[in-house]
Structure formats: structure tokens, C-alpha cells
Design an enzyme around this catalytic site. Structure first.
Site, short mmCIF file in Angstrom:
data_model
loop_
_atom_site.label_atom_id
_atom_site.label_comp_id
_atom_site.label_asym_id
_atom_site.label_seq_id
_atom_site.Cartn_x
_atom_site.Cartn_y
_atom_site.Cartn_z
N LYS A 22 0.73 -1.39 -0.16
CA LYS A 22 -0.03 0.06 0.12
C LYS A 22 0.75 1.29 0.00
O LYS A 22 0.71 2.04 -0.79
CB LYS A 22 -0.77 0.19 1.24
CG LYS A 22 -1.45 1.36 1.52
CD LYS A 22 -1.95 1.13 3.04
CE LYS A 22 -2.53 2.63 3.64
NZ LYS A 22 -1.23 3.26 4.38
N ASN A 23 1.84 1.24 0.87
CA ASN A 23 2.46 2.65 1.08
C ASN A 23 3.61 2.90 -0.13
O ASN A 23 3.94 4.16 -0.37
CB ASN A 23 3.27 2.52 2.38
CG ASN A 23 2.18 3.00 3.45
OD1 ASN A 23 1.12 3.25 3.17
ND2 ASN A 23 2.73 2.56 4.76
N CYS A 117 -5.19 8.32 8.50
CA CYS A 117 -5.53 7.79 9.91
C CYS A 117 -5.31 8.77 11.04
O CYS A 117 -4.54 9.57 10.77
CB CYS A 117 -4.65 6.42 9.86
SG CYS A 117 -5.28 5.12 9.28
N ARG A 122 -0.12 15.31 12.70
CA ARG A 122 0.70 14.98 11.36
C ARG A 122 0.95 16.06 10.50
O ARG A 122 0.29 16.33 9.27
CB ARG A 122 -0.18 13.86 10.68
CG ARG A 122 -0.21 12.58 11.62
CD ARG A 122 -1.02 11.46 10.69
NE ARG A 122 -0.26 10.77 9.90
CZ ARG A 122 -0.71 9.41 9.02
NH1 ARG A 122 -1.95 9.14 9.15
NH2 ARG A 122 0.12 9.19 8.21
N ASP A 305 3.63 0.84 12.02
CA ASP A 305 2.39 0.20 11.36
C ASP A 305 2.06 -1.41 11.76
O ASP A 305 1.14 -1.81 11.47
CB ASP A 305 2.57 0.11 9.92
CG ASP A 305 2.32 1.80 9.26
OD1 ASP A 305 2.15 2.32 10.08
OD2 ASP A 305 2.84 2.10 8.30
N ARG A 397 -9.05 0.04 3.48
CA ARG A 397 -8.27 1.10 2.70
C ARG A 397 -6.95 0.68 2.52
O ARG A 397 -6.15 1.09 1.57
CB ARG A 397 -7.94 2.37 3.88
CG ARG A 397 -9.08 3.33 3.96
CD ARG A 397 -8.65 4.49 4.59
NE ARG A 397 -7.26 4.97 4.03
CZ ARG A 397 -6.48 5.41 5.01
NH1 ARG A 397 -6.45 5.53 6.32
NH2 ARG A 397 -5.00 5.61 4.59
N1 EPU Z 1 6.49 14.82 10.58
C1 EPU Z 1 6.56 16.16 11.06
N2 EPU Z 1 6.41 17.01 9.93
C2 EPU Z 1 6.19 16.62 8.61
C3 EPU Z 1 6.05 15.08 8.37
C4 EPU Z 1 6.00 14.41 9.58
O1 EPU Z 1 6.72 16.47 12.20
O2 EPU Z 1 6.50 17.32 7.73
C5 EPU Z 1 6.18 13.72 11.74
C6 EPU Z 1 4.95 13.10 11.81
O3 EPU Z 1 4.05 13.91 12.61
C7 EPU Z 1 5.29 11.83 12.63
C8 EPU Z 1 6.85 11.44 11.94
O4 EPU Z 1 7.21 12.78 11.50
O5 EPU Z 1 5.39 12.18 14.06
C9 EPU Z 1 6.68 10.32 11.00
O6 EPU Z 1 5.66 10.72 10.04
P1 EPU Z 1 5.96 10.44 8.48
O7 EPU Z 1 5.93 11.48 7.61
O8 EPU Z 1 7.06 9.23 8.30
O9 EPU Z 1 4.68 9.29 7.88
P2 EPU Z 1 3.73 9.65 7.03
O10 EPU Z 1 4.69 9.78 5.71
O11 EPU Z 1 2.57 10.54 7.20
C10 EPU Z 1 3.86 7.19 6.30
C11 EPU Z 1 2.89 6.04 5.90
C12 EPU Z 1 2.39 5.59 7.47
C13 EPU Z 1 3.36 5.19 8.42
C14 EPU Z 1 4.46 6.41 8.49
C15 EPU Z 1 5.65 5.95 9.30
C16 EPU Z 1 2.02 6.37 3.89
C17 EPU Z 1 1.00 6.81 2.96
N3 EPU Z 1 1.95 6.33 5.04
O12 EPU Z 1 2.98 8.10 6.67
O13 EPU Z 1 1.37 4.40 7.01
O14 EPU Z 1 2.76 5.05 9.76
O15 EPU Z 1 4.96 6.83 7.16
O16 EPU Z 1 6.31 4.88 8.71
O17 EPU Z 1 3.05 5.90 3.24
C18 EPU Z 1 -0.22 3.12 7.60
O18 EPU Z 1 -0.07 2.24 6.73
O19 EPU Z 1 -1.12 2.69 8.45
C19 EPU Z 1 0.32 4.44 7.88
C20 EPU Z 1 -0.26 5.10 8.80
#
Ligand code: EPU
Length: 432
Positions: A22-23, A117, A122, A305, A397
Site C-alpha cells: 500500500k505505502n 488515519c 501529522r 504500522d 483502505r
Molecule cells: N512529521 C513532521 N513533519 C512533517 C512530516 C512528518 O513532524 O512534515 C512527523 C509526523 O508527525 C510523525 C513522524 O514525523 O510523527 C513520521 O511521519 P511520516 O511523515 O514518516 O509519516 P507519513 O508519511 O505521514 C507514512 C505512512 C504511514 C506510516 C508512516 C511511518 C504512507 C501513505 N503512510 O506516513 O502509514 O505509519 O509513514 O512509517 O506511506 C499505515 O500504513 O497505517 C500508515 C499510517
């Protein structure tokens, strides 16, 4: 309103085939917008996030054609740069990837703030920092993120926070920028590497994906490609947790065992047997597990995750377990639901302490997010009696045909459609 009805306590057996990640696909499909020719993408999972991304791209004018159930052809040449609206963007986090890819192609993007989610705060500050470093100006107005740049020029970017999304967006925005971009403190997750491999197969020049430093030398043209998405590490991990919780023997096929290493190590530590093959793992549950500590970390650490599903397994491990969530502020919303099934868990901030019980008992519970829903399925399959899991749209999802795959392993699980009791009551009141 659909729910799963699960009669737990059955031993499962047989094989399950894992779908595309998915990701990874959530990044690769939008990245196809950067191509100057049509692309064929294989091994895409049939999940609602994919449907929404493809709908967005179609509505923007791309020619999107399913060649078979798991293969899509995308011709992005006819795509127009129209805004990605709130109704679509709110449904998933991955809508943020339209920022990087549209900026990379058109030097302009208008995308509503992404949803996904509810795991606590975020923000997208690191994404914006990266776009700004490449020369884009941004405003946030009425919930829309607006990016514009006369031209994009490579730069050195250091992320204050290790972020999967910001790393992926940075790569997409930089791939056609002028000159060299260096991203430091980059995320190293398998899906970041998969995105880079996809872009490189089109002629991009990306080095170092999967390490802390990713170097992207901008190119002018990206040709079409035929690319297969990696298997889903978290779907595989979830089935490993299912095998552990139901004390079953399951062969999990179409996986990259290396990606499962942190999950494998934890399961082995508590008393589960895991055998690794080239592209499969066999998981053999034990009769007695011992509690352990789990701390989520960016890759190659234990994935956030998988935290809820692992906690579900630990509810019946002997002694105390400690689960620390270090990525998100609020990833323990499933705990109340597991308590309804008899789990003994206390939460203090980002730490959950689990005192193992002999067994869980089936109960009506609610999926509060995608992985929370997966954890409840794991718990319900291992529990005595019947559980009803509501709000399963979260699960759909990110998991392809979850109930069918489980049924093939011998699980007693049904998807039942029943009227939403709250909505029906409201309708009845209106009628009066
Ligand atoms: N963060 C910031 N600023 C930013 C971006 C992130 O402070 O500009 C913080 C977030 O708040 C969090 C941490 O950095 O505390 C990590 O967030 P990250 O950006 O890595 O997560 P994401 O890109 O929003 C993706 C996956 C998530 C997975 C996370 C961590 C996708 C679409 N989503 O989210 O997947 O948990 O990386 O590995 O790729 C899931 O599949 O259930 C899911 C939530």
C-alpha cells in the site's frame, strides 16, 4: 454499514499470498504523473486508497486503464493541473504526494491538506521546507496547500524529522529540477526505495535511497516503464501476527523476508517459530509466549504500522510487555477496544504496559484506524467466542480481500452488511 463477524479460537493452516505494498503504490501511482510517456505498473493491491488515487488522476485527465486486476496503465500526458479537492484528499495521507509530483511536473500544485488515519498531530512542515528549498513559494489558504515556482533548482535539504512522506515528496519534486538535490536524514523505508527504483527505471538519477542521504540529479525527460510494486511488508507482518495469535502454522508467500526482519525477531523472541525462504516465511505459533518490549522506530527498526497487531499478540503472552510508540502521538486508540475483549493494558503517554491474560473473549469492537482494525482482527481470531468489528472501511483502505484470505486459511470470518444503528435512529427521529 459493514462489519466483520469473527468466531475466534480456530487453528488456521495453509498459505496466503501477500499483495503489493500500500505505502509503495501510494507513492508510485502519483509519481507516474512525472513521466513523459505511458507507464505500466504491476502488482497493485485492490484497496480503496488505490481506487481513490486512480480516480483523482482520471478526474485530472490522465488516461488510466486497468489491464488486469493487478496491473494499471497510466498515460499522464493528458493530465491537467487542476486542484485536488478536500473530499478526496481528506480520505488518505497519500494525497500529499500530489504536491510533490504536480510541483515536479507543472511547477505548480494545489492540493487540499491531506487526511489519513487519525494518529495524532501529522504536520507537513518538512514537506514544505523541502519544496521551499527547491525554489517553490507556498501558501495555505482555505485548507488548500498552494505551491508555485518559476523553476525548481536542486539544493541541500536536512530534515529535522525523519519523515517517509517528506522524503518521498522531496524526491518527486527534485527528480526533474535543475542540478543536484541532496536530502539528508532521509527515511529509509522499503517504499522509499521502491519509489526511487520506479523513477530510476524511467531514467531518473537517484542514488542512496534506503540510506540516510539521497542524491537526486535532475533529468529533463522520464520515459515510460513497466514496473512491479514490492510486496506489502505490513500485510505480511499482520498475517504473521495472525499465525502467532491463533497458534497456527501458516506459509506467507510473496514477501521479502529481509523487510520482515524486525517483526520476525520480536515474534521469535516471545516464542513463535519463523522459517525464512527466498520469497516466503513460514510462521508456527507456540502454546506459550513470554512478554517482551517493543519500541517503534523508523526503518530498519520495528515499524509503527505493526505496533497494534504486535500488541494484540502480546495480550496473551505470559508476564508484562512494554510497547513504546515513538513515531506518532496517538497510536493507542485500539487499546480501549482490546480491553473490551479482556486485555489488561494501561497506557501512559506513548507507553503501553500489557499484563498477559490467559485468553481474550470475543466482544463488539470498533476499528479506530487501519492498523487498529488489523489488531482487532488478530485479537478476535485468537479470542474465545464471537467478535463483531465495526468501521471496517478503515481496514479496506489498506488490506486486499482480508476476509477472503483469512477464510482460505480456515478462519471463521464473515463480512456482514447491516444498517448503521446510529444513522437508522437519526432517520427514524427525522421521520417523526
Ligand atoms: N512529521 C513532521 N513533519 C512533517 C512530516 C512528518 O513532524 O512534515 C512527523 C509526523 O508527525 C510523525 C513522524 O514525523 O510523527 C513520521 O511521519 P511520516 O511523515 O514518516 O509519516 P507519513 O508519511 O505521514 C507514512 C505512512 C504511514 C506510516 C508512516 C511511518 C504512507 C501513505 N503512510 O506516513 O502509514 O505509519 O509513514 O512509517 O506511506 C499505515 O500504513 O497505517 C500508515 C499510517
Amino acid at each position: 454499514m459493514e462489519k466483520y463477524v469473527i468466531k475466534g479460537g480456530k487453528k488456521l493452516s495453509g498459505e496466503v499470498v501477500i499483495s503489493g505494498a500500500k505505502n509503495a503504490v501510494a507513492a508510485i501511482l502519483p509519481a507516474a504523473i512525472l513521466s513523459d510517456e505511458p507507464c505500466v505498473i504491476e502488482n497493485i493491491p485492490n484497496i480503496s486508497d488505490v481506487t481513490i488515487i486512480l480516480q483523482i488522476m482520471s478526474e485530472m485527465g490522465a488516461n488510466v486503464r486497468m489491464l488486469n486486476k493487478t496491473t494499471v496503465e497510466i498515460d499522464p500526458r493528458t493530465l491537467r493541473n487542476i486542484p485536488v479537492p478536500y473530499e478526496k484528499a481528506k480520505l488518505m495521507r497519500a494525497s500529499s504526494y500530489f504536491l510533490g509530483t504536480l510541483l515536479g511536473r507543472f511547477h505548480e500544485a494545489h492540493v487540499s491538506m491531506p487526511g489519513g488515519c487519525d494518529l495524532g498531530d501529522r504536520p507537513i512542515d518538512q514537506h514544505l521546507k523541502c519544496f521551499a528549498a527547491l525554489g517553490a513559494a507556498y501558501t495555505i489558504d482555505g485548507g488548500m496547500v498552494n505551491l508555485t515556482a518559476d523553476r525548481l533548482v536542486g539544493n541541500q535539504i536536512f530534515f529535522d524529522k525523519n519523515s517517509v512522506g517528506a522524503t518521498i515528496n522531496g524526491i518527486m519534486a527534485a527528480v526533474k529540477a535543475d542540478g543536484l538535490t541532496i536530502i539528508e536524514n532521509a527515511a529509509k523505508e522499503p517504499h522509499v526505495v521502491d519509489l526511487a527504483n520506479f523513477l530510476n527505471s524511467m531514467g531518473a538519477d537517484i542514488l542512496g535511497a534506503g540510506t540516510d542521504v539521497v542524491k537526486i540529479r535532475g533529468v529533463k525527460y522520464l520515459r515510460g516503464t513497466n514496473y512491479s510494486v514490492i510486496p506489502d511488508q505490513i500485510e505480511a507482518g499482520t498475517f504473521m501476527a495472525v499465525a502467532a495469535a491463533t497458534r497456527s502454522d501458516i506459509l506467507i508467500k510473496n514477501v521479502i523476508p529481509k523487510h520482515l526482519e524486525p517483526i520476525t525477531q520480536k515474534l521469535v523472541k516471545i516464542g513463535v517459530k519463523v522459517e525464512q525462504f527466498d520469497d516466503a516465511v513460514r510462521v508456527i505459533g507456540g502454546d506459550n509466549y513470554v512478554g517482551t518490549t517493543v519500541k517503534t522506530q523508523p526503518h530498519p527498526g520495528f515499524p509503527t504500522d505493526m505496533q497494534p497487531q504486535m500488541a494484540a499478540v502480546l495480550t496473551c503472552a505470559k508476564g508484562a510487555s512494554m510497547v513504546t510508540e515513538s513515531i506518532f502521538d496517538n497510536r493507542f486508540r485500539y487499546v480501549d477496544e482490546l480491553r473490551r475483549m479482556g486485555a489488561n493494558i494501561s497506557v501512559e503517554g506513548r507507553v503501553a504496559v500489557i499484563e498477559g491474560v490467559d485468553s481474550l473473549k470475543g466482544a463488539p469492537v470498533k476499528a479506530t484506524d487501519l492498523r487498529a482494525g488489523a489488531a482487532l482482527i488478530v485479537a478476535a481470531l485468537g479470542a474465545e467466542g464471537v467478535s463483531e468489528i465495526y468501521d471496517i472501511y478503515h481496514v479496506e483502505r489498506g488490506y486486499e480481500n482480508m476476509e477472503e484470505k483469512l477464510r482460505l486459511l480456515g478462519a471463521d470470518i464473515e463480512k456482514v452488511d447491516e444498517p448503521d444503528p446510529v444513522a437508522s435512529e437519526k432517520k427514524a427521529r427525522k421521520a417523526i
